[in-house]
Write an enzyme that holds these catalytic residues in place. Sequence first.
Site, PDB file in Angstrom:
ATOM      1  N   CYS A   2       0.842  -1.200   0.000  1.00 38.64           N
ATOM      2  CA  CYS A   2       0.000   0.000   0.000  1.00 38.64           C
ATOM      3  C   CYS A   2       0.873   1.245   0.000  1.00 38.64           C
ATOM      4  O   CYS A   2       2.036   1.216   0.367  1.00 38.64           O
ATOM      5  CB  CYS A   2      -0.944   0.042   1.189  1.00 38.64           C
ATOM      6  N   ARG A  27       5.308  -0.456  -4.573  1.00 40.36           N
ATOM      7  CA  ARG A  27       4.961  -1.128  -3.321  1.00 40.36           C
ATOM      8  C   ARG A  27       3.900  -2.201  -3.520  1.00 40.36           C
ATOM      9  O   ARG A  27       3.689  -3.044  -2.653  1.00 40.36           O
ATOM     10  CB  ARG A  27       4.462  -0.088  -2.302  1.00 40.36           C
ATOM     11  N   TRP A  76      -3.444  -2.456  -1.308  1.00 36.60           N
ATOM     12  CA  TRP A  76      -3.159  -3.878  -1.464  1.00 36.60           C
ATOM     13  C   TRP A  76      -4.220  -4.616  -0.660  1.00 36.60           C
ATOM     14  O   TRP A  76      -4.309  -4.470   0.543  1.00 36.60           O
ATOM     15  CB  TRP A  76      -1.759  -4.188  -0.925  1.00 36.60           C
ATOM     16  N   ASN A 112      -2.815   2.216   6.060  1.00 37.59           N
ATOM     17  CA  ASN A 112      -1.984   1.061   5.727  1.00 37.59           C
ATOM     18  C   ASN A 112      -1.877   0.183   6.952  1.00 37.59           C
ATOM     19  O   ASN A 112      -1.779   0.685   8.074  1.00 37.59           O
ATOM     20  CB  ASN A 112      -0.565   1.497   5.328  1.00 37.59           C
ATOM     21  N   GLY A 113      -1.824  -1.126   6.753  1.00 40.25           N
ATOM     22  CA  GLY A 113      -1.667  -2.028   7.885  1.00 40.25           C
ATOM     23  C   GLY A 113      -2.865  -2.955   8.010  1.00 40.25           C
ATOM     24  O   GLY A 113      -3.690  -3.079   7.099  1.00 40.25           O
ATOM     25  N   GLU A 495      18.976 -17.264  -4.325  1.00 40.95           N
ATOM     26  CA  GLU A 495      18.630 -15.932  -4.813  1.00 40.95           C
ATOM     27  C   GLU A 495      18.381 -15.937  -6.314  1.00 40.95           C
ATOM     28  O   GLU A 495      17.472 -15.256  -6.798  1.00 40.95           O
ATOM     29  CB  GLU A 495      19.745 -14.938  -4.457  1.00 40.95           C
ATOM     30  N   LYS A 499      14.856 -14.694  -8.086  1.00 42.20           N
ATOM     31  CA  LYS A 499      14.794 -13.683  -9.143  1.00 42.20           C
ATOM     32  C   LYS A 499      14.002 -14.201 -10.334  1.00 42.20           C
ATOM     33  O   LYS A 499      13.236 -13.474 -10.957  1.00 42.20           O
ATOM     34  CB  LYS A 499      16.215 -13.289  -9.583  1.00 42.20           C
ATOM     35  N   GLU A 502       9.984 -14.743  -9.292  1.00 35.33           N
ATOM     36  CA  GLU A 502       9.156 -13.602  -8.898  1.00 35.33           C
ATOM     37  C   GLU A 502       8.848 -12.662 -10.053  1.00 35.33           C
ATOM     38  O   GLU A 502       7.825 -11.983 -10.025  1.00 35.33           O
ATOM     39  CB  GLU A 502       9.792 -12.838  -7.729  1.00 35.33           C
ATOM     40  N   HIS A 518      17.952 -37.337  -3.364  1.00 35.11           N
ATOM     41  CA  HIS A 518      17.006 -37.606  -2.280  1.00 35.11           C
ATOM     42  C   HIS A 518      15.586 -37.194  -2.687  1.00 35.11           C
ATOM     43  O   HIS A 518      14.781 -36.824  -1.840  1.00 35.11           O
ATOM     44  CB  HIS A 518      17.443 -36.893  -1.000  1.00 35.11           C
ATOM     45  N   LYS A 617       6.894  -4.367  -2.686  1.00 34.00           N
ATOM     46  CA  LYS A 617       8.293  -4.092  -2.375  1.00 34.00           C
ATOM     47  C   LYS A 617       8.582  -4.267  -0.900  1.00 34.00           C
ATOM     48  O   LYS A 617       9.573  -4.874  -0.513  1.00 34.00           O
ATOM     49  CB  LYS A 617       8.641  -2.664  -2.807  1.00 34.00           C
TER      50      LYS A 617
END
Length: 622
Positions: A2, A27, A76, A112-113, A495, A499, A502, A518, A617
Amino acid sequence: MCGIVGYVGRKQAAPIVLDGLSKLEYRGYDSAGIAIRDGEKPAVVVKEVGKLANLSNKTDGGKAVEGTCGIGHTRWATHGAPSKTNAHPHVSGNCTGSASGEVESEVVGVHNGIIENYAELKEKLSRHGYQFYSQTDTEVLIKLVDYYYKKYKMGPIDAIAKTLVRVRGSYALEVMFTDYPGEIYVARKDSPMIIGTGEGETFIASDVPAILKHTKNVYYIGNLEMAKITAGNVVFYNLDGDEIQKELVEIKFSAEAAEKGGFEHFMMKEIHEQPKVVLDTLNKYIKDGRIDLSETGLSDEDLKKLSMIYIVACGSAWHVGMEAQYVLEDIADIPVRCELASEFRYRRMSVDPDALVIVISQSGETADSLAALRMAKEKGIRTLAIVNVVGSSIAREADHVMYTLAGPEISVATTKAYSCQLVCGFILAIKLGLSKGLIDDEKCGYYINELMSIPGKIEKCLEDKERIQWFASKFANAKDIFFIGRSIDYAISLEGSLKMKEISYIHSEAYAAGELKHGTISLIEDGTLVIGSLTQTDLYEKTVSNMVECKSRGAYLMGVTEYGKYDVEDVCDFVVYIPKVDDHFIGSVAIIPLQLLGYYTSVAKGLDVDKPRNLAKSVTVE
């Protein structure tokens, strides 16, 4: 997650608010809205689902909405699906506004929250005659402010304070009252918010880029604090309603730093900025050939006393911790546990009182990491934050802070912040090894020289981007991609895989290469892309053998290794070579081709590189 923006001044507010919201699109959001007041007239509320451009087009870039005081929000979805009704701003009345957009409600606000006890509060308000038009917790919060404002006939600050006492959860709250034209009231707990001031105007935002073109002078409002915002003036209050003083802070980076600078996407710009920002971060802590951590407040004596290190982080920052774990254990001979913040905060484990908890976060506002930091402090454990945002919650609350100098990172997929965090981990390892007498000045000097060579070697990696772009186009339609490696190469693979998944939406996983047999190797089919990180000298042959096993089952192999190891071409179908760096630190170089591979795969698929679906973000709620 948000974005909040607010403005009070002499200029037309709506264009400024919309521009600020556009700087916060990274964001993550699904809808947007603004509420603007023109003098004593009721607020005009305009909301739209989807991209901010929809809201901008509806209001002619804000020009169609008169007024010099306003608030805005990109939402969001948490409570309630994405819709115009659930979009912010919300109002204290029983409808979202008239056909003209004017709202007769006493209170209009954004938030927000997450309000955890919103259902309980909603039931209370319903008993007092309030009706609800949305499924959001924010509408409940706004109507609770209205309830206390009317019931006790008190001023805005007292009404907000009384509200916050009843609320459980996190919030960055921004409200306007009909009886108080030209004023915005804000409150904060755990969700980020800054307030900027200029000549006769004041700005509110979730993050610095939203207001950077207008002012570099900002206040960081603290937890459980409130403020009254007027044109060019800010008054802060604690939860008791008493005035408090705050320090004005100057933002050091420029507005241009938050722009694309000629690149097609922020992500590519930020990949190319890595040599500079990594060098800046190294120079901050390496002076005259020696490591200087005096700014952090950690002394040699503090480091000598450490018996253990916990690294706590989320996402890419956790991958930094995974890599730093190997380096710290090897150079400083200290036990290290790298924990996901979302798990660490709920663990019922004993924590070594002589340990150091290192919390890594780009934004300094990551909800789980902040909660883990507070848990560590409650247990009396020394804490160190590695963060990129000065004045952020984690930076303010940690015992010690190690700032990265990555500058504003706009793309949701981190690149340059990750690289800066990584070299901070390396610096800590060397300093700790030196403090404990495990390495001498000569060895320390060697390590420092290796670190200082990294920016130039990142530059060298960027020269190979055309080959990687060609390769990415071949696998843009892949269904599955596997990344493998051992030790530090495993951390690099984690990482690289993130990348890829996402921003390209291709299912990818990273595995410790020794674990293939395994179970994982059963997933290999003809043409499956397997990417091996082959940078650790002692483990090189073992990982190559694992890749051969994959190839025998039909896999297409890509390898990332150092110049000189040309025998790998006998095994891999495509090889990316990187400059040699000490094995401890080579992750800083090896990650570059994997960042580029993820980027170019996303571009080849025509996706929104900087704002991938369903992601934000800064994850400021659980």
